[in-house]
Design a protein around this motif. Structure first.
Motif, PDB file in Angstrom:
ATOM      1  N   GLY A 101      -2.028  41.181  65.428  1.00 21.10           N
ATOM      2  CA  GLY A 101      -2.151  42.505  64.827  1.00 21.10           C
ATOM      3  C   GLY A 101      -2.207  42.398  63.314  1.00 21.10           C
ATOM      4  N   GLN A 102      -1.856  43.485  62.649  1.00 26.41           N
ATOM      5  CA  GLN A 102      -1.982  43.531  61.195  1.00 26.41           C
ATOM      6  C   GLN A 102      -1.135  42.466  60.506  1.00 26.41           C
ATOM      7  N   ALA A 103       0.079  42.226  61.003  1.00 28.36           N
ATOM      8  CA  ALA A 103       0.956  41.238  60.376  1.00 28.36           C
ATOM      9  C   ALA A 103       0.413  39.829  60.566  1.00 28.36           C
TER      10      ALA A 103
ATOM     11  N   VAL B 260      -8.727  52.157  62.536  1.00 26.04           N
ATOM     12  CA  VAL B 260      -7.852  51.025  62.247  1.00 26.04           C
ATOM     13  C   VAL B 260      -8.238  49.828  63.107  1.00 26.04           C
ATOM     14  N   ILE B 261      -8.519  50.075  64.385  1.00 28.80           N
ATOM     15  CA  ILE B 261      -8.917  48.984  65.284  1.00 28.80           C
ATOM     16  C   ILE B 261     -10.189  48.309  64.777  1.00 28.80           C
ATOM     17  N   ARG B 262     -11.180  49.109  64.362  1.00 31.06           N
ATOM     18  CA  ARG B 262     -12.422  48.533  63.826  1.00 31.06           C
ATOM     19  C   ARG B 262     -12.137  47.732  62.562  1.00 31.06           C
ATOM     20  N   TYR B 263     -11.291  48.270  61.717  1.00 29.67           N
ATOM     21  CA  TYR B 263     -10.944  47.586  60.475  1.00 29.67           C
ATOM     22  C   TYR B 263     -10.310  46.223  60.749  1.00 29.67           C
ATOM     23  N   LEU B 264      -9.383  46.160  61.701  1.00 28.10           N
ATOM     24  CA  LEU B 264      -8.719  44.902  62.013  1.00 28.10           C
ATOM     25  C   LEU B 264      -9.691  43.879  62.605  1.00 28.10           C
ATOM     26  N   ASN B 265     -10.614  44.341  63.442  1.00 29.97           N
ATOM     27  CA  ASN B 265     -11.626  43.434  63.993  1.00 29.97           C
ATOM     28  C   ASN B 265     -12.547  42.902  62.900  1.00 29.97           C
ATOM     29  N   GLU B 266     -12.960  43.786  61.996  1.00 36.23           N
ATOM     30  CA  GLU B 266     -13.828  43.376  60.896  1.00 36.23           C
ATOM     31  C   GLU B 266     -13.082  42.435  59.941  1.00 36.23           C
ATOM     32  N   TYR B 267     -11.796  42.662  59.784  1.00 34.90           N
ATOM     33  CA  TYR B 267     -10.968  41.812  58.926  1.00 34.90           C
ATOM     34  C   TYR B 267     -10.937  40.388  59.471  1.00 34.90           C
TER      35      TYR B 267
ATOM     36  N   ASP C 213      -6.070  40.807  75.299  1.00 31.19           N
ATOM     37  CA  ASP C 213      -7.444  40.313  75.259  1.00 31.19           C
ATOM     38  C   ASP C 213      -8.221  40.885  74.077  1.00 31.19           C
ATOM     39  N   LYS C 214      -7.520  41.533  73.144  1.00 31.59           N
ATOM     40  CA  LYS C 214      -8.166  42.170  72.001  1.00 31.59           C
ATOM     41  C   LYS C 214      -7.453  41.812  70.704  1.00 31.59           C
ATOM     42  N   VAL C 215      -8.207  41.841  69.619  1.00 30.07           N
ATOM     43  CA  VAL C 215      -7.614  41.740  68.295  1.00 30.07           C
ATOM     44  C   VAL C 215      -6.984  43.091  67.953  1.00 30.07           C
ATOM     45  N   GLY C 216      -5.899  43.065  67.206  1.00 31.02           N
ATOM     46  CA  GLY C 216      -5.340  44.341  66.755  1.00 31.02           C
ATOM     47  C   GLY C 216      -3.930  44.619  67.207  1.00 31.02           C
ATOM     48  N   GLY C 217      -3.307  43.692  67.928  1.00 30.97           N
ATOM     49  CA  GLY C 217      -1.926  43.897  68.333  1.00 30.97           C
ATOM     50  C   GLY C 217      -1.733  45.151  69.162  1.00 30.97           C
ATOM     51  N   SER C 218      -0.850  46.028  68.707  1.00 32.18           N
ATOM     52  CA  SER C 218      -0.511  47.234  69.468  1.00 32.18           C
ATOM     53  C   SER C 218      -1.503  48.373  69.289  1.00 32.18           C
ATOM     54  N   TRP C 219      -2.336  48.312  68.255  1.00 35.94           N
ATOM     55  CA  TRP C 219      -3.192  49.449  67.941  1.00 35.94           C
ATOM     56  C   TRP C 219      -4.065  49.920  69.100  1.00 35.94           C
ATOM     57  N   PRO C 220      -4.686  49.052  69.879  1.00 36.80           N
ATOM     58  CA  PRO C 220      -5.512  49.547  70.991  1.00 36.80           C
ATOM     59  C   PRO C 220      -4.721  50.282  72.073  1.00 36.80           C
TER      60      PRO C 220
END
Length: 351
Positions: free
Chosen positions: A13-15, A79-86, A37-44
């Motif tokens: 996730g973000q951290a 936020v989810i898109r941002y974390l994936n793009e990050y 199975d996704k990037v982003g930790g708890s956000w999804p």
């Protein structure tokens, strides 16, 4: 993996991503392990309508500006898109479906075993997981007899399954109020509270609250130095409508019920009321059982640390609430914490 990495980051996730950014800047060999199975930790997994309380201009992680209008409050999917793009922009090495089962101390650092059957070795660990997967639901007298539905706010997605129901939400924090206001559009909804809800205006003198807390240094003040005296707050951030809606009784708030019976709740005055669903917006508890074997946790399962530096040499944390400041564990706060931790981790590796 037989290779011994400099660092394993637990949590994507973000951290974890902010930690990866600073680890890469230092030229360290590392890998990020993500449970899902996704990037982003708890956000999804958060409810559909969730928005950040900080506007986009105060919500950036290190090295990458949060896109969009500076004063808009980003939605969950943004936020989810941002974390994936990050993750993509900085080419951070991350493996999904890697829930950590056990961590052991080895001769050259740590051995990490996952439920997928993989083994990883690293000189250091940054634990960057949240507590979303360990929701807390208090035990209420009579709940075993209740024939309705008992859920935690972590399971809530949108109002549709609760349409035309009688719903009670236990809690008085941000999630309880946000979900309650949303549900009151389609259901008869009540917030059951131990104390009346308190609100903090999101905007003061034309500026978002985060402008002022950043200006006066409150956002980064090292509250961790105060220990048990560090301030905490259950006040609800109100961008405008929440206080008004509560005052209108949409939803209303009532003192916490004392017990449950087959069909519903029993209020403090002894009145019984039939209820379809009870939602516990009662927070989360630490979820780090894999660190118990290396004596990194206290008796209640909480990490033993100071400003994110564990009592176990080579183990670090990023993303803990109140870890180093008021902003720790938030999208805007993990960057400075990650930078601080990676600097100390780098020094440890050079010893």
């Amino acid at each position: 993996m037989n290779e011994i990495l400099d660092t394993i980051v637990i949590g994507g996730g973000q951290a974890g991503l902010a930690s990866g950014y600073h680890l890469k800047k230092k030229g360290l060999r590392f890998l990020i392990l993500e449970t899902s199975d996704k990037v982003g930790g708890s956000w999804p997994h958060y409810y559909d309508s969730l928005k950040l309380f900080s506007p986009a201009r105060f919500s950036s992680m290190p090295g990458m500006k949060f896109p969009g209008e500076a004063n808009d409050y980003p939605k969950r999917d943004e936020v989810i898109r941002y974390l994936n793009e990050y993750r993509t922009r900085f080419q951070l090495p991350l493996r999904t479906n890697q829930r950590v089962a056990t961590v052991e101390k080895g001769s050259e650092g740590f051995i990490i075993y996952t439920l997928a059957g993989d083994t990883f070795r690293a000189k250091t660990i940054i634990n960057a997981t949240g507590s979303f997967h360990n929701p807390y639901k208090p035990v209420i007298p009579g709940q075993d007899t209740f024939r309705g539905r008992l859920v935690h706010s972590s399971q809530y997605r949108n109002p549709e399954p609760f349409r035309n129901q009688r719903v009670i939400i236990v809690g008085r924090g941000n999630s309880a109020v946000q979900i309650g206001v949303e549900l009151s559009e389609v259901s008869k909804t009540t917030l059951a509270v131990l104390q009346p809800i308190q609100f903090v205006n999101q905007k003061l003198w034309g500026q978002d609250l985060h402008f002022w807390i950043k200006l006066i240094g409150f956002d980064t003040f090292p509250f961790w130095r105060l220990g048990k005296n560090a301030p905490s707050s259950s006040a609800v951030n109100d961008p405008g409508p929440y206080k008004t809606r509560i005052a209108e009784g949409k939803p209303n708030q009532q003192p916490m019920f004392t017990s449950l019976y087959e069909d519903g709740v029993i209020w403090p005055d002894g009145t019984k009321e039939a209820v379809d669903t009870i939602i516990f917006a009662t927070g989360y508890r630490p979820n780090l059982p894999y660190l118990q074997g290396i004596n990194a946790l206290d008796a209640e399962g909480r990490p033993l640390h100071r400003a994110g530096i564990s009592n176990v040499p080579g183990l670090y944390y990023v993303g803990l609430e109140g870890q180093r400041s008021f902003a720790s564990a938030t999208l805007r706060g993990v960057g400075p914490d990650a930078k601080f931790i990676v600097k100390r981790l780098f020094s440890y590796l050079k010893l």
